[in-house]
Design a protein around this motif. Structure first.
Motif, short mmCIF file in Angstrom:
data_model
loop_
_atom_site.label_atom_id
_atom_site.label_comp_id
_atom_site.label_asym_id
_atom_site.label_seq_id
_atom_site.Cartn_x
_atom_site.Cartn_y
_atom_site.Cartn_z
N LYS A 116 -17.01 81.95 83.48
CA LYS A 116 -15.73 81.26 83.32
C LYS A 116 -15.38 80.97 81.87
O LYS A 116 -14.24 81.18 81.43
CB LYS A 116 -15.76 79.97 84.13
CG LYS A 116 -14.49 79.14 84.05
CD LYS A 116 -14.64 77.85 84.86
CE LYS A 116 -13.41 76.99 84.76
NZ LYS A 116 -13.56 75.70 85.48
N SER A 119 -10.51 79.68 80.23
CA SER A 119 -9.97 80.20 81.49
C SER A 119 -8.78 79.41 81.99
O SER A 119 -8.32 79.63 83.11
CB SER A 119 -11.07 80.20 82.56
OG SER A 119 -11.63 78.91 82.70
N TYR A 120 -8.25 78.49 81.17
CA TYR A 120 -7.05 77.75 81.61
C TYR A 120 -5.88 78.68 81.85
O TYR A 120 -4.94 78.35 82.56
CB TYR A 120 -6.68 76.67 80.59
CG TYR A 120 -6.50 77.12 79.17
CD1 TYR A 120 -5.32 77.72 78.74
CD2 TYR A 120 -7.50 76.94 78.22
CE1 TYR A 120 -5.14 78.13 77.43
CE2 TYR A 120 -7.34 77.35 76.90
CZ TYR A 120 -6.16 77.94 76.52
OH TYR A 120 -5.99 78.35 75.22
N HIS A 121 -5.92 79.89 81.28
CA HIS A 121 -4.82 80.82 81.53
C HIS A 121 -4.79 81.29 82.99
O HIS A 121 -3.79 81.84 83.45
CB HIS A 121 -4.90 82.02 80.58
CG HIS A 121 -6.12 82.89 80.77
ND1 HIS A 121 -6.26 83.76 81.83
CD2 HIS A 121 -7.23 83.04 80.02
CE1 HIS A 121 -7.41 84.40 81.74
NE2 HIS A 121 -8.02 83.98 80.65
N ASP A 122 -5.90 81.06 83.73
CA ASP A 122 -5.91 81.42 85.15
C ASP A 122 -5.17 80.40 86.00
O ASP A 122 -4.72 80.73 87.11
CB ASP A 122 -7.36 81.54 85.65
CG ASP A 122 -8.08 82.73 85.04
OD1 ASP A 122 -7.40 83.72 84.72
OD2 ASP A 122 -9.32 82.65 84.88
N THR A 123 -5.07 79.16 85.54
CA THR A 123 -4.42 78.12 86.32
C THR A 123 -3.08 77.69 85.73
O THR A 123 -2.33 76.96 86.38
CB THR A 123 -5.34 76.87 86.41
OG1 THR A 123 -5.72 76.47 85.09
CG2 THR A 123 -6.60 77.21 87.20
N LYS A 138 0.62 88.54 79.36
CA LYS A 138 -0.54 89.42 79.52
C LYS A 138 -1.32 89.52 78.21
O LYS A 138 -2.55 89.58 78.20
CB LYS A 138 -0.07 90.81 79.95
CG LYS A 138 -1.20 91.76 80.33
CD LYS A 138 -0.67 93.05 80.92
CE LYS A 138 -1.81 93.98 81.33
NZ LYS A 138 -1.29 95.24 81.91
N ARG A 194 -3.52 86.38 77.87
CA ARG A 194 -4.72 86.50 78.69
C ARG A 194 -5.75 87.41 78.03
O ARG A 194 -6.95 87.12 77.98
CB ARG A 194 -4.36 87.03 80.07
CG ARG A 194 -3.61 86.06 80.96
CD ARG A 194 -3.47 86.61 82.36
NE ARG A 194 -2.86 85.65 83.26
CZ ARG A 194 -1.58 85.64 83.56
NH1 ARG A 194 -0.76 86.53 83.00
NH2 ARG A 194 -1.09 84.74 84.39
N ASN A 216 -9.51 86.32 76.67
CA ASN A 216 -10.68 87.01 77.21
C ASN A 216 -11.49 87.67 76.10
O ASN A 216 -12.72 87.67 76.15
CB ASN A 216 -10.24 88.06 78.24
CG ASN A 216 -9.81 87.43 79.56
OD1 ASN A 216 -10.30 86.35 79.92
ND2 ASN A 216 -8.92 88.09 80.27
#
Length: 351
Positions: free
Chosen positions: A261, A265-269, A329, A332, A336
Motif C-alpha cells: 500500500k 495510496s490516497y489517490h485510490d480513495t 492518470k 496516479r 506509484n
C-alpha cells in the motif's frame, strides 16, 4: 497552502519518516504506510524497518501485498512436492479455502502446484524471507489540547500493553514554548514524543533575508523537520520465547499491507480525476490540493459527492498517443513511481 489539520499533517509525518527515519540520528532502512493496524486498533502512520537483504528477497515475490491466506501457503510451502494438507499447518478454518489460496498463489508465481491423482501438491519457488526487523506505530495529533491528550493516552496505553509494535510514538506540532505541552500531558512514559516544525525552515530563512517573503500558510517538510522530546521504550519482549506465533503472523500481515500500500495510496480513495485536483510541493513532499477549495482536501470530502467535483474534460483524457489519459492518470502514475523508487532504494543499497 492550508493543510487539513489531521489528514494533511499525516501525509507530512509520513514523508518525514521516509526521509529521516530513525529520529535518533542513525539511519535505518524503512518503508512507511498509513492507516494500518488490526480490527481493534488502527495507527495513523506505520514504519516498517526492514533488513535490506531480506527486503531484496521479498521484492522477488512481486510488488503486490501477500494477504493473510496467501501468507499461510507461501511461508510454509515445502522445498519438495507434497500434498498441501501434509505440507501446511492446520489453518483453523476449512481446508477448501487453503486449496483456493494455493491456486491463487500459483497464479501469481509465488509457489508451484501440480495434481497427483485427486490431490493437489505444492512446492515453493523460493523461501519466503525474514525481511521485517521492527514495526513502529505513530499516532499523529497536530493540536494536542487537553481533551485530545486524554483520549490519546488510552490509545497509546493500549498500544504499549499489546506490544504488537516495537515502538510507539506521538507526533505533534511544536508550539515553540520552552516546554512542549506534550511533555506535560499524562501520556504513557513508554511512548516517544516527536515534535514537528513543518514550515519553520522557510520562515527562518525569510527572517534572515529582507528580500524573502513567506506566506503564513506555507508548509514544508524535510529531514530536519522534527525533534525528539522523549524517546520511546523498546516494547519487544525479552527472553528466548519472544513473541507467540499468532503475534508474529499478525505483524507480518501488517508489514505486507504496508509493503503493497505505502502511504501515497490516497489517490485510490480520493478523486485525482477531478479537474480541481492537483499536487503541490511542500518542501520535499507532495500533498493533494483542491483549487476549488484553495486548500488540501480531506480524504473523506474529496469524493464524487463533493459539490465542487467536476470530472476532467474528455479532451484532457485523450492527449498523447494512443490514449495516455489526463492529469488524474498522470498523478496516479507519479505517486506509484515514487513508491517504487523507495522500494528500489533499499534493494540497490543491498547490492
Amino acid at each position: 497552502m492550508i493543510l487539513d489539520a489531521e489528514f494533511g499533517y499525516e501525509l507530512l509525518v509520513c514523508r518525514y519518516a521516509e526521509l529521516a527515519w530513525h529520529p535518533d540520528g542513525e539511519p535505518r532502512p524503512a518503508i512507511v504506510s498509513r492507516q494500518l493496524g488490526t480490527r481493534d486498533r488502527r495507527w495513523d502512520t506505520v514504519v516498517i524497518e526492514v533488513d535490506p537483504g531480506g527486503f531484496a528477497a521479498r521484492r522477488r515475490f512481486g510488488d503486490r501485498t501477500i494477504d493473510s491466506d496467501l501468507l499461510h501457503v507461501v511461508r510454509h510451502a515445502p522445498a519438495d512436492w507434497a500434498w498441501y494438507r501434509d505440507a501446511l499447518p492446520d489453518p483453523g478454518y476449512p481446508w477448501r479455502y487453503v486449496r483456493q489460496a494455493a491456486h491463487r498463489a500459483a497464479g501469481r508465481d509465488l509457489i508451484e502446484t501440480r495434481r497427483r491423482g485427486n490431490r493437489i501438491e505444492i512446492r515453493r519457488i523460493r523461501p519466503y524471507p525474514d525481511w521485517v526487523r521492527r514495526i513502529v506505530a505513530i499516532e499523529n495529533k497536530p493540536d494536542l489540547d487537553r481533551s485530545a491528550a486524554d483520549a490519546l493516552a488510552d490509545q497509546l496505553a493500549h498500544d504499549v500493553d499489546i506490544a504488537l509494535a516495537d515502538e510507539v510514538w506521538l507526533a505533534t506540532e511544536s508550539t515553540g514554548g520552552r516546554v512542549e505541552p506534550a511533555l506535560l500531558r499524562s501520556l504513557p512514559v513508554e511512548a516517544g514524543i516527536l515534535t514537528t516544525r513543518f514550515g519553520e525552515t522557510e520562515r527562518e530563512f525569510a527572517a534572515c533575508n529582507e528580500r524573502a517573503t513567506v506566506d503564513g500558510d506555507t508548509t514544508t517538510v524535510d529531514a530536519d523537520a522534527a525533534t525528539v522530546d522523549w524517546f520511546p521504550s523498546d516494547l519487544a519482549p525479552n527472553g528466548p520465547s519472544g513473541r507467540d506465533p499468532e503475534t508474529v503472523t499478525r505483524r507480518l500481515e501488517i508489514a505486507e499491507r504496508a509493503y503493497g500500500k505505502g502511504w501515497r495510496s490516497y489517490h485510490d480513495t480520493m478523486r485525482p480525476d477531478c479537474r480541481y485536483f492537483e499536487l503541490q510541493r511542500a518542501g520535499r513532499g507532495l500533498v493533494p490540493y483542491c483549487s476549488a477549495k484553495d486548500r488540501c482536501p480531506t480524504n473523506r470530502e474529496c469524493a464524487g459527492s463533493c459539490s465542487s467535483f467536476a470530472p476532467e474534460p474528455p479532451a484532457w483524457r485523450t492527449k498523447g498517443w494512443p490514449i495516455e489519459g489526463g492529469p488524474g492518470k498522470g498523478i496516479r502514475a507519479l505517486l506509484n513511481r515514487r513508491r517504487e523508487r523507495v522500494r528500489d532504494r533499499f534493494e540497490t543499497e543491498n547490492d
